[in-house]
Design a protein around this motif. Structure first.
Motif, PDB file in Angstrom:
ATOM      1  N   ILE A  85      33.480   1.544 -68.316  1.00 55.32           N
ATOM      2  CA  ILE A  85      34.321   1.548 -69.514  1.00 55.32           C
ATOM      3  C   ILE A  85      33.432   1.388 -70.739  1.00 55.32           C
ATOM      4  O   ILE A  85      32.598   0.470 -70.795  1.00 55.32           O
ATOM      5  N   HIS A  86      33.619   2.263 -71.715  1.00 56.66           N
ATOM      6  CA  HIS A  86      32.902   2.126 -72.976  1.00 56.66           C
ATOM      7  C   HIS A  86      33.616   1.088 -73.839  1.00 56.66           C
ATOM      8  O   HIS A  86      34.853   1.020 -73.854  1.00 56.66           O
ATOM      9  N   PRO A  87      32.887   0.262 -74.579  1.00 60.19           N
ATOM     10  CA  PRO A  87      33.534  -0.773 -75.398  1.00 60.19           C
ATOM     11  C   PRO A  87      34.618  -0.243 -76.335  1.00 60.19           C
ATOM     12  O   PRO A  87      35.609  -0.933 -76.595  1.00 60.19           O
ATOM     13  N   ALA A  88      34.448   0.993 -76.838  1.00 61.31           N
ATOM     14  CA  ALA A  88      35.439   1.552 -77.763  1.00 61.31           C
ATOM     15  C   ALA A  88      36.791   1.775 -77.090  1.00 61.31           C
ATOM     16  O   ALA A  88      37.818   1.892 -77.777  1.00 61.31           O
ATOM     17  N   GLU A  89      36.814   1.830 -75.757  1.00 63.59           N
ATOM     18  CA  GLU A  89      38.063   2.062 -75.035  1.00 63.59           C
ATOM     19  C   GLU A  89      38.848   0.776 -74.778  1.00 63.59           C
ATOM     20  O   GLU A  89      39.990   0.837 -74.318  1.00 63.59           O
ATOM     21  N   LEU A  90      38.249  -0.365 -75.068  1.00 64.09           N
ATOM     22  CA  LEU A  90      38.865  -1.646 -74.732  1.00 64.09           C
ATOM     23  C   LEU A  90      39.671  -2.198 -75.896  1.00 64.09           C
ATOM     24  O   LEU A  90      39.253  -2.120 -77.060  1.00 64.09           O
ATOM     25  N   GLU A  91      40.808  -2.790 -75.559  1.00 63.27           N
ATOM     26  CA  GLU A  91      41.652  -3.433 -76.569  1.00 63.27           C
ATOM     27  C   GLU A  91      41.037  -4.776 -76.966  1.00 63.27           C
ATOM     28  O   GLU A  91      40.598  -5.557 -76.120  1.00 63.27           O
ATOM     29  N   GLU A  92      41.017  -5.060 -78.268  1.00 68.70           N
ATOM     30  CA  GLU A  92      40.490  -6.317 -78.775  1.00 68.70           C
ATOM     31  C   GLU A  92      41.598  -7.360 -78.781  1.00 68.70           C
ATOM     32  O   GLU A  92      42.696  -7.133 -79.291  1.00 68.70           O
ATOM     33  N   THR A  93      41.337  -8.532 -78.168  1.00 71.18           N
ATOM     34  CA  THR A  93      42.279  -9.647 -78.170  1.00 71.18           C
ATOM     35  C   THR A  93      41.587 -10.862 -78.768  1.00 71.18           C
ATOM     36  O   THR A  93      40.398 -10.814 -79.110  1.00 71.18           O
ATOM     37  N   ARG A  94      42.321 -11.961 -78.865  1.00 66.81           N
ATOM     38  CA  ARG A  94      41.728 -13.177 -79.432  1.00 66.81           C
ATOM     39  C   ARG A  94      40.621 -13.741 -78.553  1.00 66.81           C
ATOM     40  O   ARG A  94      39.772 -14.493 -79.019  1.00 66.81           O
ATOM     41  N   THR A  95      40.638 -13.404 -77.275  1.00 68.24           N
ATOM     42  CA  THR A  95      39.630 -13.935 -76.353  1.00 68.24           C
ATOM     43  C   THR A  95      38.555 -12.907 -76.012  1.00 68.24           C
ATOM     44  O   THR A  95      37.757 -13.123 -75.124  1.00 68.24           O
ATOM     45  N   GLY A  96      38.526 -11.803 -76.720  1.00 69.48           N
ATOM     46  CA  GLY A  96      37.534 -10.760 -76.458  1.00 69.48           C
ATOM     47  C   GLY A  96      38.209  -9.452 -76.105  1.00 69.48           C
ATOM     48  O   GLY A  96      39.422  -9.300 -76.182  1.00 69.48           O
ATOM     49  N   LYS A  97      37.394  -8.474 -75.705  1.00 67.78           N
ATOM     50  CA  LYS A  97      37.936  -7.195 -75.269  1.00 67.78           C
ATOM     51  C   LYS A  97      38.494  -7.339 -73.862  1.00 67.78           C
ATOM     52  O   LYS A  97      37.907  -8.006 -73.029  1.00 67.78           O
ATOM     53  N   GLU A  98      39.638  -6.696 -73.613  1.00 67.05           N
ATOM     54  CA  GLU A  98      40.367  -6.962 -72.376  1.00 67.05           C
ATOM     55  C   GLU A  98      40.770  -5.670 -71.675  1.00 67.05           C
ATOM     56  O   GLU A  98      41.092  -4.678 -72.318  1.00 67.05           O
ATOM     57  N   PHE A  99      40.750  -5.702 -70.331  1.00 68.45           N
ATOM     58  CA  PHE A  99      41.243  -4.577 -69.550  1.00 68.45           C
ATOM     59  C   PHE A  99      41.920  -5.096 -68.286  1.00 68.45           C
ATOM     60  O   PHE A  99      41.718  -6.239 -67.872  1.00 68.45           O
TER      61      PHE A  99
ATOM     62  N   ILE B 201      50.701  -3.322 -56.640  1.00 65.55           N
ATOM     63  CA  ILE B 201      50.923  -4.462 -55.753  1.00 65.55           C
ATOM     64  C   ILE B 201      50.078  -5.677 -56.149  1.00 65.55           C
ATOM     65  O   ILE B 201      50.298  -6.784 -55.645  1.00 65.55           O
ATOM     66  N   LYS B 202      49.145  -5.454 -57.055  1.00 65.27           N
ATOM     67  CA  LYS B 202      48.329  -6.563 -57.535  1.00 65.27           C
ATOM     68  C   LYS B 202      47.676  -6.136 -58.838  1.00 65.27           C
ATOM     69  O   LYS B 202      47.383  -4.961 -59.044  1.00 65.27           O
ATOM     70  N   ARG B 203      47.461  -7.105 -59.731  1.00 65.16           N
ATOM     71  CA  ARG B 203      46.826  -6.789 -61.020  1.00 65.16           C
ATOM     72  C   ARG B 203      45.822  -7.876 -61.370  1.00 65.16           C
ATOM     73  O   ARG B 203      46.101  -9.066 -61.242  1.00 65.16           O
ATOM     74  N   GLU B 204      44.674  -7.435 -61.845  1.00 64.46           N
ATOM     75  CA  GLU B 204      43.680  -8.379 -62.377  1.00 64.46           C
ATOM     76  C   GLU B 204      43.446  -8.044 -63.833  1.00 64.46           C
ATOM     77  O   GLU B 204      43.321  -6.886 -64.222  1.00 64.46           O
ATOM     78  N   ILE B 205      43.369  -9.111 -64.666  1.00 60.11           N
ATOM     79  CA  ILE B 205      43.093  -8.962 -66.081  1.00 60.11           C
ATOM     80  C   ILE B 205      41.764  -9.615 -66.379  1.00 60.11           C
ATOM     81  O   ILE B 205      41.540 -10.772 -66.025  1.00 60.11           O
ATOM     82  N   ARG B 206      40.873  -8.866 -67.027  1.00 60.56           N
ATOM     83  CA  ARG B 206      39.547  -9.389 -67.341  1.00 60.56           C
ATOM     84  C   ARG B 206      39.295  -9.314 -68.848  1.00 60.56           C
ATOM     85  O   ARG B 206      39.682  -8.343 -69.497  1.00 60.56           O
TER      86      ARG B 206
END
Length: 228
Positions: A193-207, A219-224
């Motif tokens: 993932i290129h940084p420009a593709e990541l959404e910016e949140t209060r805790t950093g870029k998130e995917f 059936i399962k989700r991980e958020i990083r």
């Protein structure tokens, strides 16, 4: 001669409740200190972790940052209040001679609550990383419970990830801010993932990484969160 009792009004009941609350607040025996502190730590931990779990399922519910901040701070503020602030207030009321000491003793409760709720608002608005907990959430309760795999990521100029020891799912879909980034169908389920593709949140870029079955159901989700 009998005297008539004055009718008990709502105001009377509220004042009585306030006095009872103050009597509990200023109860200063060792037993009361431990009871009050333990209850506040339990409440704080429940609000903090409960809000974190809900936020892992619904990242867009940013209003949860405020009850999370309340709980996070209460874990420290409860014991601090009843082991330090209240005993100090009682001591100053009995023996304080300096005008500032007496002023603090008269208003310590208001000062304490004002500082606490100011910090709650600040922590809720700006959300320091130390307050955030990462949870892996199962989105479809009816799906497979035998989903395995460790999401391992290296962060440099791009975010490079893969899933080690994967089993129990058909493919993964990577998203950020609700927008799909990649769909990977073959082990080791590697993606970049290129940084420009990541959404910016209060805790950093998130995917998010959705583990899906053959029917395309999550059936399962991980958020990083990553910091680049």
């Amino acid at each position: 001669m009998t005297t008539k009792r004055k009718p008990r009004t709502v105001r009377w009941f509220l004042r009585r409740m306030w006095r009872d609350l103050l009597s509990v607040y200023y109860a200063n025996t060792p037993t009361w200190r431990w009871l009050k502190s333990g209850a506040l730590v339990f409440l704080g931990f429940f609000l903090w972790t409960g809000g974190s779990v809900l936020l892992s399922v619904q990242p867009e519910w940013t209003i949860l940052h405020y009850p999370m901040a309340y709980g996070f701070l209460l874990i420290v503020w409860g014991p601090l209040t009843h082991f330090v602030v209240v005993p100090l207030t009682i001591r100053l009321r009995r023996a304080g001679q300096h005008p500032l000491a007496r002023l603090f003793a008269r208003n310590s409760g208001k000062i304490n609550l004002t500082v606490f709720f100011t910090l709650v608002v600040l922590f809720g608005a700006f959300t320091p990383g130390i307050m955030m907990l990462e949870f892996t959430s199962v989105v479809q309760p009816g799906g497979s419970t035998d989903v395995r795999g460790e999401l391992v990521c290296d962060v440099d100029e791009v975010v490079a990830c893969q899933i080690e020891n994967a089993a129990g799912f058909d493919h993964i879909v990577v998203t950020s801010g609700g927008e799909p980034i990649a769909t990977v169908e073959e082990p080791p389920y590697a993606f970049e993932i290129h940084p420009a593709e990541l959404e910016e949140t209060r805790t950093g870029k998130e995917f998010s990484v959705d583990y899906r079955n053959e029917a395309g159901e999550t059936i399962k989700r991980e958020i990083r969160s990553v910091h680049i």
